[in-house]
Design a protein around this motif. Sequence first.
Motif, mmCIF file in Angstrom:
data_model
loop_
_atom_site.group_PDB
_atom_site.id
_atom_site.type_symbol
_atom_site.label_atom_id
_atom_site.label_comp_id
_atom_site.label_asym_id
_atom_site.label_seq_id
_atom_site.Cartn_x
_atom_site.Cartn_y
_atom_site.Cartn_z
ATOM 1 N N GLU A 87 18.833 59.665 27.347
ATOM 2 C CA GLU A 87 19.149 58.738 27.673
ATOM 3 C C GLU A 87 16.969 58.553 27.484
ATOM 4 O OE1 GLU A 87 20.552 56.992 30.302
ATOM 5 O OE2 GLU A 87 21.528 57.812 29.765
ATOM 6 N N LYS A 88 16.478 59.203 27.258
ATOM 7 C CA LYS A 88 14.898 58.882 26.351
ATOM 8 C C LYS A 88 15.228 58.358 25.032
ATOM 9 C CE LYS A 88 11.100 58.798 27.635
ATOM 10 N NZ LYS A 88 10.628 58.469 28.827
ATOM 11 N N SER A 89 16.948 58.548 24.906
ATOM 12 C CA SER A 89 16.621 57.933 23.139
ATOM 13 C C SER A 89 17.185 56.185 23.835
ATOM 14 C CB SER A 89 17.989 58.681 22.121
ATOM 15 O OG SER A 89 17.079 59.958 22.177
ATOM 16 N N LEU A 90 18.450 56.409 24.329
ATOM 17 C CA LEU A 90 18.178 54.661 24.700
ATOM 18 C C LEU A 90 17.763 53.492 25.045
ATOM 19 C CD1 LEU A 90 21.929 55.414 26.480
ATOM 20 C CD2 LEU A 90 21.744 55.004 24.124
ATOM 21 N N SER A 91 16.432 54.545 26.061
ATOM 22 C CA SER A 91 15.759 53.686 26.809
ATOM 23 C C SER A 91 14.386 53.104 25.259
ATOM 24 C CB SER A 91 15.076 54.526 28.212
ATOM 25 O OG SER A 91 13.867 55.640 26.896
ATOM 26 N N VAL A 92 14.309 53.837 24.541
ATOM 27 C CA VAL A 92 13.690 53.577 23.995
ATOM 28 C C VAL A 92 13.950 52.074 22.921
ATOM 29 C CG1 VAL A 92 12.856 53.398 20.305
ATOM 30 C CG2 VAL A 92 12.461 55.545 23.069
ATOM 31 N N LEU A 267 11.266 51.208 13.692
ATOM 32 C CA LEU A 267 12.198 52.057 13.608
ATOM 33 C C LEU A 267 13.106 50.989 13.839
ATOM 34 C CD1 LEU A 267 11.790 54.268 16.883
ATOM 35 C CD2 LEU A 267 11.634 54.383 14.083
ATOM 36 N N VAL A 268 13.622 50.521 11.568
ATOM 37 C CA VAL A 268 14.642 49.536 11.939
ATOM 38 C C VAL A 268 15.803 49.973 11.887
ATOM 39 C CG1 VAL A 268 12.982 47.754 10.068
ATOM 40 C CG2 VAL A 268 14.227 49.821 9.546
ATOM 41 N N HIS A 269 15.617 51.353 11.535
ATOM 42 C CA HIS A 269 17.565 52.436 11.947
ATOM 43 C C HIS A 269 17.861 53.053 13.141
ATOM 44 C CE1 HIS A 269 17.252 52.106 7.417
ATOM 45 N NE2 HIS A 269 17.644 51.217 7.284
ATOM 46 N N LEU A 270 16.933 52.602 13.976
ATOM 47 C CA LEU A 270 17.128 53.056 15.794
ATOM 48 C C LEU A 270 18.336 52.858 15.960
ATOM 49 C CD1 LEU A 270 16.117 54.432 17.290
ATOM 50 C CD2 LEU A 270 15.240 52.577 18.811
ATOM 51 N N ASN A 271 18.817 51.217 16.056
ATOM 52 C CA ASN A 271 20.177 51.259 16.395
ATOM 53 C C ASN A 271 21.714 51.556 15.817
ATOM 54 O OD1 ASN A 271 19.419 49.575 18.903
ATOM 55 N ND2 ASN A 271 20.240 47.560 17.800
ATOM 56 N N HIS A 272 21.399 51.297 14.769
ATOM 57 C CA HIS A 272 22.246 52.419 13.675
ATOM 58 C C HIS A 272 22.449 54.031 14.261
ATOM 59 C CE1 HIS A 272 20.960 49.529 10.968
ATOM 60 N NE2 HIS A 272 22.100 49.694 10.260
ATOM 61 N N GLY A 273 21.401 54.752 14.696
ATOM 62 C CA GLY A 273 21.906 55.743 15.140
ATOM 63 C C GLY A 273 21.561 55.870 16.671
ATOM 64 N N LEU A 274 21.756 55.289 17.336
ATOM 65 C CA LEU A 274 22.258 54.762 19.131
ATOM 66 C C LEU A 274 23.837 54.797 18.477
ATOM 67 C CD1 LEU A 274 19.638 52.754 20.422
ATOM 68 C CD2 LEU A 274 19.597 55.409 20.468
ATOM 69 N N ALA A 275 24.269 54.238 18.135
ATOM 70 C CA ALA A 275 25.507 53.752 17.836
ATOM 71 C C ALA A 275 26.024 55.276 17.344
ATOM 72 C CB ALA A 275 25.589 52.667 16.598
ATOM 73 N N ALA A 310 19.779 64.890 18.241
ATOM 74 C CA ALA A 310 17.718 65.611 17.551
ATOM 75 C C ALA A 310 18.116 65.409 15.475
ATOM 76 C CB ALA A 310 18.055 66.882 17.733
ATOM 77 N N LEU A 311 19.389 65.694 15.526
ATOM 78 C CA LEU A 311 19.434 64.894 14.352
ATOM 79 C C LEU A 311 19.933 63.983 13.280
ATOM 80 C CD1 LEU A 311 21.742 68.372 12.415
ATOM 81 C CD2 LEU A 311 19.093 67.528 12.006
ATOM 82 N N VAL A 312 20.453 63.382 14.848
ATOM 83 C CA VAL A 312 20.583 61.494 14.545
ATOM 84 C C VAL A 312 19.767 60.457 14.424
ATOM 85 C CG1 VAL A 312 21.597 59.965 15.367
ATOM 86 C CG2 VAL A 312 23.427 62.049 14.276
ATOM 87 N N LEU A 313 18.453 61.469 14.916
ATOM 88 C CA LEU A 313 17.773 60.661 15.887
ATOM 89 C C LEU A 313 16.098 61.440 14.598
ATOM 90 C CD1 LEU A 313 17.044 61.224 19.732
ATOM 91 C CD2 LEU A 313 17.152 58.871 18.021
ATOM 92 N N ALA A 314 15.727 62.115 13.807
ATOM 93 C CA ALA A 314 15.242 62.724 12.815
ATOM 94 C C ALA A 314 15.395 62.023 12.036
ATOM 95 C CB ALA A 314 15.558 63.766 12.573
#
Length: 332
Positions: A87-92, A267-275, A310-314
């Motif tokens: 949820e915190k990842s999606l909230s970012v 964080l230009v790749h954030l949405n890639h990770g969230l997907a 955690a690995l995807v976010l990192a």
Amino acid sequence: MPYPSAVPAAAPESIGSFWLWAVSVLVLLALLVADFVVTRRPHEVSMREAAGWSVFYLALPFVFGGWLWFAYGGGQALDFVTGFVVEKSLSVDNLFVFMLLLTAFAVPAAVQQRVLLYGIVGALVLRAVFIAAGAALLQAGTWAFLVFGLVLFLSAVKILREAIAGEQAVRDVAQLRSVRLLRRLMPVTDDYRGARLTVHEHGRRALTPLALVVVAIFATDVVFAVDSVPAVYGITADPYLVFATNAFALLGLRALYFVLHSALAKLVHLNHGLAIILAFIGVKLVLHWAHGVWPAVPEIPTPLSLVVIALVLATVTVTSLRRRSRDTAVKR
């Protein structure tokens, strides 16, 4: 084999007793009131103030997780922590859209935190509605996990396509239906009037631009609720823990926004990770549904889910920083 229609076996009885729900809601309301008191006087938020509140709100869920471990065991605590990370990842990503809206409306720095607080309250209300609807679906049968999984797959595809195309979540605020409807129903002042949403002007009530940005944020909250609630149901089927993860993830967004304001653009790749995360949880939900029909189908355990997330976010954080560094070097 008959299709299951009862409550799924993997969905344990909720730990949320009446008193636990009551105390939790009262604490949530007290924290929101405290936030409204802090934002009562419009002022530009300093980094020191934002960092202090962010540390406080980031510490709270881990204290709560420790209490869950002591009171209900490690399984419930691990489900909560994993759900909170999701949820915190999606909230970012939610914060990134807030940043776009505040910029598009040219919201003065002094009232930005009040706008964010309105957005958080709206998000909490919407999440509560979606959580109740999700719990009702789970009571109807394990097919609800299949529905949630498909919703997350569709969301992941949409987010990934926009990320690859470099599109922004909010393209033209003026074209939002909610904003256009408000402009038709009531006049709108040309400038902000502090933290006021409406003013009495020329003999009639008029909206301020602050009211428009609040409505725009509420409209985007609906989209994020559609993604986030099924995502956390992929971690735990306990409505109380789903509520707790959403509440803790949203409470500190006001302060976290000012801490991450400059970092969000990097964080230009954030949405890639969230997907990827949403698609992974979608797989987890579909496997959980299939396991209820065919017990031989394996399930993804929560500890593995936490490691993958955690690995995807990192990974996306590192690749984003490298991309920004490379772009900066090219410009030079």
